[in-house]
Design a protein around this motif. Structure first.
Motif, short mmCIF file in Angstrom:
data_model
loop_
_atom_site.label_atom_id
_atom_site.label_comp_id
_atom_site.label_asym_id
_atom_site.label_seq_id
_atom_site.Cartn_x
_atom_site.Cartn_y
_atom_site.Cartn_z
N MET A 291 13.19 75.39 39.06
CA MET A 291 12.37 75.86 38.25
C MET A 291 12.91 76.39 37.01
O MET A 291 14.05 77.17 37.12
N VAL A 292 12.03 76.76 36.01
CA VAL A 292 12.51 77.48 34.70
C VAL A 292 11.79 78.34 34.28
O VAL A 292 10.55 78.60 35.01
N MET A 293 11.82 79.08 33.23
CA MET A 293 11.18 80.18 32.88
C MET A 293 9.80 79.77 32.44
O MET A 293 8.71 80.71 32.81
N ASP A 294 9.57 78.67 32.12
CA ASP A 294 8.20 78.22 31.69
C ASP A 294 7.35 78.13 33.09
O ASP A 294 6.03 78.09 33.11
N ASP A 295 8.03 78.04 34.27
CA ASP A 295 7.13 77.99 35.47
C ASP A 295 6.87 79.24 36.18
O ASP A 295 6.24 79.50 36.98
N LEU A 296 7.29 80.49 35.40
CA LEU A 296 7.04 81.70 36.03
C LEU A 296 5.77 82.12 35.60
O LEU A 296 5.02 81.60 34.89
N PRO A 297 5.00 83.08 36.52
CA PRO A 297 3.62 83.36 36.48
C PRO A 297 3.61 84.33 35.23
O PRO A 297 2.92 85.37 35.24
N LEU A 298 3.85 83.95 34.11
CA LEU A 298 3.60 84.58 32.84
C LEU A 298 2.87 83.79 31.72
O LEU A 298 2.98 82.69 31.82
N PRO A 299 1.93 84.53 31.07
CA PRO A 299 1.05 84.03 30.30
C PRO A 299 1.78 83.36 29.12
O PRO A 299 1.28 82.54 28.49
N ASN A 300 2.69 84.18 28.54
CA ASN A 300 3.62 83.86 27.38
C ASN A 300 4.89 84.10 27.60
O ASN A 300 5.36 85.02 27.89
N VAL A 301 5.70 83.03 27.15
CA VAL A 301 7.01 82.90 27.28
C VAL A 301 7.55 82.49 26.05
O VAL A 301 7.08 81.49 25.71
N PRO A 302 8.60 83.25 25.42
CA PRO A 302 9.26 82.66 24.04
C PRO A 302 9.57 81.13 24.35
O PRO A 302 10.50 80.92 25.39
N TRP A 303 9.47 80.43 23.39
CA TRP A 303 10.04 79.06 23.40
C TRP A 303 11.69 79.04 23.59
O TRP A 303 11.99 78.13 24.69
N ALA A 304 12.23 79.78 23.09
CA ALA A 304 13.79 79.72 23.19
C ALA A 304 14.06 79.92 24.81
O ALA A 304 15.15 79.21 25.03
N VAL A 305 13.44 80.67 25.51
CA VAL A 305 13.85 80.84 26.91
C VAL A 305 13.14 80.03 27.84
O VAL A 305 13.46 80.23 29.21
N GLY A 306 12.11 79.30 27.31
CA GLY A 306 11.35 78.29 28.34
C GLY A 306 12.17 77.61 29.46
O GLY A 306 11.77 77.42 30.38
N ALA A 307 13.28 77.08 28.80
CA ALA A 307 14.20 76.02 29.71
C ALA A 307 15.13 76.78 30.36
O ALA A 307 15.94 76.22 31.11
#
Length: 494
Positions: A291-307
């Motif tokens: 799993m990566v940051m984009d899969d967290l239950p967060l509505p918005n994640v900066p693009w840079a840390v999504g992976a």
């Protein structure tokens, strides 16, 4: 940028042929691109405009949940508000996210994962602790609008369709500019720049629609191009792969995001660092590796840390120990310069961490913070300055694309571009309807002797290489065009 569907008429055909070699070829590709993207542009324009005004719209939609009357009394502690929110849902509901908002007129919001897989937001009056109501996260109006914008509510197939529509919009823009470019008319007089940039109100019927269509298109060309380019990094297929690539070659995510340095997990008291593992914040990750940051239950994640990879959970359970509270997290973030407008993924398992995502309008203030849930130690604090060059550019593009960077003026600019793109789709359809041919699609006829057009072919090849999914559809269009219409058959004249 005319996506016209031409009708018959040899006189017009001779005029078009006199413009410049390759004109019909460009027109034909513009037609195919417009034919495909037209309905998607309308959907993107409407949903994008709505989402752009989310800060103004949501309080109007849910005033009794989101809006409170400011009081003279101090706000209740965050942990107290979280306990109040628990009472609104079944005991088995697990808290997975807290939205921290310091505005005196906004309620406190907490998100819970229910046993049936749904996620429910609970809103609490921060002064009295009264539960104001709940909302299904996925049924929330803005979430539905966002999913329409990104994937037409069709899951992965819809996501791929929207990505293709964005790619083919690049073709439509490029060919539209080439078709508009002031050129020598049949009488030898060059089209004036004024007539190329302003609608010809003296004309009527299809010529007027064509003039309006081309003028709207050229005025919007730069903005539309910026819209498409800034949106592509967020697509689920190409964008996801591009993000991973940018991260691996150290131009996307911050250095060390893929490993090294301090562990991105809570240190269990008494546990050996050699045997420590990690767990997705707020979720049992034992059966969900990678799993990566984009899969967290967060509505918005900066693009840079999504992976950025999310730590996985251990197989062994641990004794309950004193934990860092949500109030302490809020105090820590306030002391570090972030007081409001961020989300916290809550640790729901023994080795999970608090994950703070701050996604403000100004990209340079973006923050992603991992906090040990026991000691409160900051394991990693990622700032904009830590991003790679690509991510820094994309962060600005995202903020502008969403109408966030310079407030209401940005929202208005985005609205003009979005609705202008919808107008292009409508005017293109009207032109086809006014001169629609009978029993044919209405594609512009081929040129008898097509010029080399090396620049155009190189451009298409580059798009096909950069966007493989689009490359496949380019080949499909060429094949279907050849099979359906033959090499020399003219469907209609221009």
């Amino acid at each position: 940028m005319s996506a016209t569907l031409p009708a018959s008429g040899t006189r017009t055909a001779r005029a078009a042929g006199a413009v410049h070699p390759g004109y019909r070829t460009l027109w034909r590709w513009h037609f195919y691109a417009g034919l495909f993207v037209m309905p998607f542009l309308i959907v993107l324009a409407i949903t994008g405009t709505i989402y752009c005004f989310q800060p103004q719209i949501e309080p109007l939609l849910y005033p009794h949940r989101l809006v409170v009357t400011p009081a003279d009394s101090p706000r209740l502690p965050a942990d107290t508000l979280l306990d109040k929110a628990r009472t609104a849902l079944p005991p088995e509901a697990k808290p997975i996210r807290a939205h921290i908002e310091a505005s005196p007129a906004r309620s406190a919001e907490f998100v819970f994962a229910l046993a049936n897989g749904r996620k429910e937001s609970v809103y609490v009056n921060p002064y009295s602790g009264d539960v104001l109501g709940t909302l299904d996260v996925d049924s929330r109006f803005m979430q539905v609008d966002r999913m329409l914008h990104r994937k037409l509510l069709l899951g992965k197939p819809g996501e791929l369709l929207m990505e293709l529509a964005a790619c083919w919009t690049l073709v439509m823009i490029g060919t539209g500019i080439a078709l508009w470019w002031p050129r020598v008319a049949t009488d030898g007089k060059r089209t004036s720049l004024r007539s190329a940039l302003w609608p010809r109100f003296s004309t009527k019927g299809r010529p007027w629609w064509k003039s309006l269509h081309s003028v709207i298109g050229i005025w919007l060309a730069v903005g539309a191009l910026a819209f498409v380019v800034s949106g592509l990094p967020w697509t689920g297929s190409w964008g996801k792969q591009f993000k991973a690539l940018a991260t691996r070659v150290n131009v996307g995510a911050p250095r060390g995001a893929w490993g090294g340095g301090l562990p991105l997990k809570s240190t269990l008291p008494g546990a050996s660092s050699q045997t420590d593992h990690a767990e997705h914040a707020g979720h049992d990750m034992s059966s969900m590796p990678g799993m990566v940051m984009d899969d967290l239950p967060l509505p918005n994640v900066p693009w840079a840390v999504g992976a950025v990879k999310v730590p996985q959970s251990p197989d062994t359970a641990a004794q309950e120990n004193t934990r860092f509270t949500l109030d302490q997290v809020v105090a820590l973030m306030r002391d570090s310069g972030v007081a409001s407008g961020y989300d916290v993924a809550l640790p729901a398992t023994p080795s999970a961490v608090y994950t703070v995502s701050y996604f403000p309008a100004d990209p340079q203030k973006e923050r992603t913070v991992y906090i040990d849930q026991y000691s409160g130690k900051v394991l990693k604090d990622i700032h904009y300055a830590d991003y790679g060059a690509v991510s820094q550019v994309i962060s600005y593009g995202t903020s502008l694309h969403m109408g966030r960077y310079f407030g209401l003026a940005n929202q208005i600019v985005c609205t003009v571009i979005s609705l202008g793109l919808a107008a292009l789709a409508v005017t293109g359809f009207v032109m086809w309807w006014l001169r629609r041919p009978s029993r044919t699609v209405g594609a512009p006829s081929r040129e008898r002797a097509a010029p080399p057009m090396r620049a155009w072919k190189i451009g298409l090849a580059l798009l096909a290489v950069i966007f493989p999914l689009m490359g496949a559809t380019i080949l499909a269009v060429l094949l279907l065009d050849w099979l359906a219409f033959g090499r020399s058959r003219n469907l209609s004249s221009s």
